[in-house]
Write a protein that holds these residues in place. Structure first.
Motif, mmCIF file in Angstrom:
data_model
loop_
_atom_site.group_PDB
_atom_site.id
_atom_site.type_symbol
_atom_site.label_atom_id
_atom_site.label_comp_id
_atom_site.label_asym_id
_atom_site.label_seq_id
_atom_site.Cartn_x
_atom_site.Cartn_y
_atom_site.Cartn_z
ATOM 1 N N SER A 280 0.823 -1.106 -0.127
ATOM 2 C CA SER A 280 -0.246 0.048 -0.028
ATOM 3 C C SER A 280 0.793 1.417 -0.026
ATOM 4 O O SER A 280 2.138 1.348 0.386
ATOM 5 C CB SER A 280 -1.008 0.067 1.198
ATOM 6 N N ARG A 281 0.313 2.329 -0.363
ATOM 7 C CA ARG A 281 1.059 3.645 -0.260
ATOM 8 C C ARG A 281 1.560 3.927 0.987
ATOM 9 O O ARG A 281 2.785 4.432 0.986
ATOM 10 C CB ARG A 281 0.035 4.757 -1.003
ATOM 11 N N SER B 248 5.609 4.108 1.803
ATOM 12 C CA SER B 248 6.028 5.443 2.185
ATOM 13 C C SER B 248 6.887 5.221 3.464
ATOM 14 O O SER B 248 8.089 5.882 3.425
ATOM 15 C CB SER B 248 4.825 6.427 2.494
ATOM 16 N N LYS C 283 2.268 7.719 -8.077
ATOM 17 C CA LYS C 283 2.300 6.465 -9.282
ATOM 18 C C LYS C 283 1.924 6.968 -10.544
ATOM 19 O O LYS C 283 0.813 7.587 -10.439
ATOM 20 C CB LYS C 283 1.349 5.371 -8.532
ATOM 21 N N THR D 55 6.307 4.117 -10.181
ATOM 22 C CA THR D 55 6.044 4.661 -9.009
ATOM 23 C C THR D 55 7.277 5.604 -8.682
ATOM 24 O O THR D 55 8.286 4.997 -9.004
ATOM 25 C CB THR D 55 5.973 3.862 -7.671
ATOM 26 N N HIS E 51 6.597 -2.736 -6.568
ATOM 27 C CA HIS E 51 6.437 -1.643 -7.315
ATOM 28 C C HIS E 51 7.249 -1.299 -8.440
ATOM 29 O O HIS E 51 8.672 -1.903 -8.171
ATOM 30 C CB HIS E 51 6.236 -0.276 -6.505
#
Length: 114
Positions: free
Chosen positions: A18-19, A23, A62, A67, A101
């Motif tokens: 997930s983002r 992160s 993204k 990404t 990613h």
């Protein structure tokens, strides 16, 4: 049995992280690079984190299948600023790939020396 391409996000058979997960992992990867003293917040992060202390991680963008990430850092030794930036770029690309990613543009700016 065919060889799996380690840069292929589907190679491990898992969904991309997930983002928020990505992160946080990216911020940890940057801070683990020798010579990085801290991550400098960009204006958006600084405003978002006012009164909250440390940020949640790095912002990711993204675009299509890739990404992009940009990070601003301070380093501890001016003689190695370029190498530290290259090491941070490599760490971020590895982190993105490991978490499913496809790396796009990875930008590292050295803003300060500590």
């Amino acid at each position: 049995m065919p060889d799996l391409d380690p840069t292929d996000p589907g190679a491990a058979g898992q969904a991309p992280a997930s983002r928020a997960e990505l992160s946080r992992a990216a911020a940890e990867a940057v801070l683990a690079v020798p010579g990085v003293s801290r991550i400098e917040p960009d204006l958006r992060q600084a405003l978002r984190n006012l009164g909250r202390g440390v940020g949640d991680g790095l912002p990711m963008i993204k675009i299509a299948d890739r990404t992009d990430v940009a990070v601003e850092i301070s380093v501890t030794d001016p003689r190695t600023a370029y190498q530290v930036a290259q090491d941070v770029r490599a760490a971020l690309r590895s982190c993105l790939t490991r978490l499913g990613h496809q790396p796009g543009n990875v930008t590292v700016a050295v803003l300060g020396l500590s």
